[in-house]
Structures are given as structure tokens and as C-alpha cells.
Design an enzyme around this catalytic site. Structure first.
Site, PDB file in Angstrom:
ATOM      1  N   TYR A  64      48.745  10.790 -10.070  1.00 54.76           N
ATOM      2  CA  TYR A  64      47.844  11.821 -10.408  1.00 54.76           C
ATOM      3  C   TYR A  64      46.507  11.420 -10.673  1.00 54.76           C
ATOM      4  O   TYR A  64      46.193  10.338 -11.104  1.00 54.76           O
ATOM      5  CB  TYR A  64      48.318  12.673 -11.705  1.00 54.76           C
ATOM      6  CG  TYR A  64      49.722  13.137 -11.599  1.00 54.76           C
ATOM      7  CD1 TYR A  64      49.777  14.749 -11.066  1.00 54.76           C
ATOM      8  CD2 TYR A  64      50.751  12.648 -11.936  1.00 54.76           C
ATOM      9  CE1 TYR A  64      51.312  15.301 -11.061  1.00 54.76           C
ATOM     10  CE2 TYR A  64      52.067  13.021 -11.898  1.00 54.76           C
ATOM     11  CZ  TYR A  64      52.223  14.609 -11.335  1.00 54.76           C
ATOM     12  OH  TYR A  64      53.588  14.884 -11.428  1.00 54.76           O
ATOM     13  N   ASP A 103      45.884  21.623 -22.157  1.00 55.75           N
ATOM     14  CA  ASP A 103      44.996  21.834 -20.854  1.00 55.75           C
ATOM     15  C   ASP A 103      44.109  22.922 -21.163  1.00 55.75           C
ATOM     16  O   ASP A 103      44.022  23.518 -22.179  1.00 55.75           O
ATOM     17  CB  ASP A 103      45.783  21.965 -19.488  1.00 55.75           C
ATOM     18  CG  ASP A 103      46.651  23.446 -19.419  1.00 55.75           C
ATOM     19  OD1 ASP A 103      46.038  24.401 -20.198  1.00 55.75           O
ATOM     20  OD2 ASP A 103      47.388  23.370 -19.067  1.00 55.75           O
ATOM     21  N   ARG A 137      49.409  15.911 -19.380  1.00 55.73           N
ATOM     22  CA  ARG A 137      48.760  16.717 -20.681  1.00 55.73           C
ATOM     23  C   ARG A 137      48.992  15.764 -21.814  1.00 55.73           C
ATOM     24  O   ARG A 137      47.908  15.741 -22.654  1.00 55.73           O
ATOM     25  CB  ARG A 137      49.244  18.194 -20.751  1.00 55.73           C
ATOM     26  CG  ARG A 137      48.633  18.994 -19.589  1.00 55.73           C
ATOM     27  CD  ARG A 137      49.237  20.318 -19.733  1.00 55.73           C
ATOM     28  NE  ARG A 137      50.693  20.250 -19.345  1.00 55.73           N
ATOM     29  CZ  ARG A 137      51.609  21.133 -20.074  1.00 55.73           C
ATOM     30  NH1 ARG A 137      51.256  21.935 -20.837  1.00 55.73           N
ATOM     31  NH2 ARG A 137      52.909  20.902 -19.444  1.00 55.73           N
ATOM     32  N   ASP A 187      52.035  22.392 -12.665  1.00 53.97           N
ATOM     33  CA  ASP A 187      51.526  23.509 -13.478  1.00 53.97           C
ATOM     34  C   ASP A 187      50.737  24.516 -12.538  1.00 53.97           C
ATOM     35  O   ASP A 187      49.993  24.036 -11.596  1.00 53.97           O
ATOM     36  CB  ASP A 187      50.635  23.052 -14.502  1.00 53.97           C
ATOM     37  CG  ASP A 187      51.557  22.364 -15.617  1.00 53.97           C
ATOM     38  OD1 ASP A 187      52.846  22.541 -15.747  1.00 53.97           O
ATOM     39  OD2 ASP A 187      51.002  21.660 -16.291  1.00 53.97           O
TER      40      ASP A 187
END
Length: 312
Positions: free
Chosen positions: A75, A89, A181, A47
Site C-alpha cells: 500500500y 481516516d 489505518r 475501504d
């Protein structure tokens, strides 16, 4: 007559440190121009708000980039509690606010335990998945919502790194197709106060980690094309997890003509893939058809140079 492709025939893999604010495709095009490369592609979108590891494949390496799309990833993310956004987000609009209860590390750990292992996820509307030929995020920007199929993903590990009254930091190792997310939203829902992510950084993908990443400034500081290409990893690094087979000149010639070869040196089941080499030069991949028979699967355009008699 085939159109001649512009640029240089650059081959290899670059481990790039994506900055915040740019799309993966914007970064890809900028790096491709910097390398003056004929062809380039990335191995999984990040993203715009996300940073970190974005492997970029040049030339012949693009033929094998799909093997990274299926890889596990690691991550690190910052989760803000008490607010739910339409995108999951910090770039989205807040659609719900809730009071955040006092939470200890043990409270968060108990909830995290329910998200380790195989779990079900509903992909977010703000994603690149398609519905009737259109990307979901395009529909989301028009205020539309469509039903998305639930998918099963795996969270191999979820480690709580830090926490405070507003949220917490988390490091996760997940299977392909996992949306961080969505994971954060679901954890926030389980904690009873909602959540969204405010930062996301990819640390690892498949066999690659962030230690060898280069950013745009480092690449632009290399004024010489040879110096830039020296930063690339070889094409076969994308398939190092597969067994290897060395072939002789005759076998290499047969493979390059689309013909199968016979070898008793690999004990693999039918359908298995193998890396093919001639004098330590990577030729491409082969598929085991039957015991001892290997057919070419995907070969490099440059593989002909590896045969001793030069056949193509």
C-alpha cells in the site's frame, strides 16, 4: 429443480483499479453487470476512501479466491499528523488534536524501525470484523465500542517516501490482516502527536501488481463482450505459486469421479496442494494424501471437457 443462474458463464480474473468513494461490493456488482457474468466475487475489501488494486474473480475463479485473501499486500498512504479521528481516516470525526513537533526524516525513520517486522495490532472498530454476529463498523456507528483481540501481523517493509510539516507519505508491504489505518495511528502515537490517513492506495496483492489494472471507463469503452473477456487472466493465475502435475486421460477421469490417483512425479509432503492439468488445461487442485497418492481437492466444473474420452 435447480434454478438456472442468470447471466453468462464468464471465468477468469480481472485486475480492477477501484475508485475512491465506492465500496468494494458496489464496484463488484457494477463490474459483474458489465460482464453479464453469472457469478463474481472480490478477493479482499478496500475501504470506500481507498483506491487501487481490487482483483475480481468470475465464475470458476471464485473457487480459488481465498488464496489471495492470505496474500501479502503493498500500500501507499498519506499520513496526517496532529489529528486523531474515530475511524482512523479522513472520513471520521476528529476526536483529538495535538501539536506536531518539528520532525526530520531521521526522526520518522527511527520510529518506523520499531514498526518493521512482526508487531501487535488491535483491529479498529471501523472494520468488517464481526462481534456476536454484527460487523464492528455497525456497532461503531451506534457509538458502541467492544474489546477486540490483539493480533500479530508482519510489516515486511515500510519506506518513507516524503514528509513535510503536516505529515508524510509511506509505502508498506504487509501480511494479511494488517490495518494501515491502525498502523498510521500507532506511528502517530509513537511520534507523540497522533495521526490518521488521508489517502490509501493498494499497489500489489500476492503476485499481482497495478501495472495491468483497468478502471471502469476503460471497461465501458469495450463495447464487445469478447473484448471485455479478453482482459481476463486465466483461473489458474490465482494458484500459480503451487507445484503443477500433468495427468493422463485415465487419471483425469478418476479425479473427476472423486477418486484418488497415483503419481511418483511429485515429491511433496502429505497435505500439500498441487495444480492439476490435462493437456495444458487446468482441472483444479489436488491434495497429497500419502507418498504418490493425490486426491481431488477442488475441481473446475468445466474440467470434464479436458478428458480425451469425455467422461464426467
Amino acid at each position: 429443480m435447480a434454478r438456472r443462474r442468470r447471466g453468462l458463464p464468464v471465468d477468469g480474473v480481472l485486475l480492477f483499479d477501484k475508485p475512491k468513494g465506492a465500496s468494494s461490493n458496489q464496484i463488484l456488482q457494477r463490474v459483474r453487470r458489465l460482464f453479464q457474468a453469472q457469478k463474481a466475487g472480490h478477493t479482499g475489501t478496500l475501504d470506500p476512501m481507498a483506491t487501487g488494486l481490487l482483483p475480481i474473480c468470475f465464475g470458476e475463479a471464485t473457487k480459488f479466491s481465498s488464496y489471495l485473501l492470505d496474500a501479502d499486500k503493498v500500500y501507499r498512504t498519506r499520513v496526517k499528523l496532529g489529528e486523531v479521528t474515530d475511524s482512523g481516516d479522513a472520513e471520521g470525526e476528529v476526536v483529538e488534536r495535538c501539536a506536531v513537533p518539528p520532525l526530520t526524516a531521521d526522526d520518522i525513520e527511527r520510529v518506523l524501525e520499531g514498526f518493521r517486522g512482526e508487531i501487535e495490532q488491535t483491529p479498529p472498530m471501523y472494520s468488517a470484523l464481526k462481534h456476536q454476529g454484527r460487523k464492528l463498523y455497525e456497532l461503531a456507528r451506534e457509538g458502541k465500542t467492544v474489546v477486540r483481540a490483539v493480533r500479530r501481523v508482519t510489516v515486511y517493509d515500510a519506506r518513507l517516501l516524503a514528509h513535510d510539516a503536516e505529515g508524510f507519505e509511506l509505502e508498506v508491504r504487509v501480511s494479511k490482516g494488517t490495518y494501515i489505518r491502525t498502523l498510521a495511528e500507532d506511528i502517530g502515537r509513537a511520534l507523540g502527536c497522533g495521526a490518521h490517513i488521508t489517502a490509501l492506495r493498494r499497489l500489489k496483492t500476492g503476485p499481482f501488481s497495478g501495472e495491468a489494472m483497468l478502471d471502469l471507463a476503460a471497461l465501458e469503452a469495450l463495447q464487445d463482450q469478447a473484448a471485455r473477456e479478453a482482459q481476463l487472466m486465466p483461473v489458474d493465475v490465482l494458484v500459480e505459486h503451487l507445484p503443477a502435475l500433468d495427468v493422463d486421460a485415465e487419471q483425469a477421469g478418476r479425479l473427476l469421479h472423486g477418486q484418488p490417483i497415483h503419481s511418483e512425479r511429485l515429491a511433496l509432503d502429505a497435505g500439500s496442494l498441487t495444480r492439476l492439468y490435462r493437456d495444458e488445461t487446468f482441472l483444479g487442485l489436488g491434495t497429497v494424501k500419502t507418498a504418490g497418492e493425490i486426491a481431488p481437492r477442488r475441481l473446475l466444473n468445466t474440467a470434464a471437457a479436458a478428458t480425451s474420452d469425455g467422461r464426467a
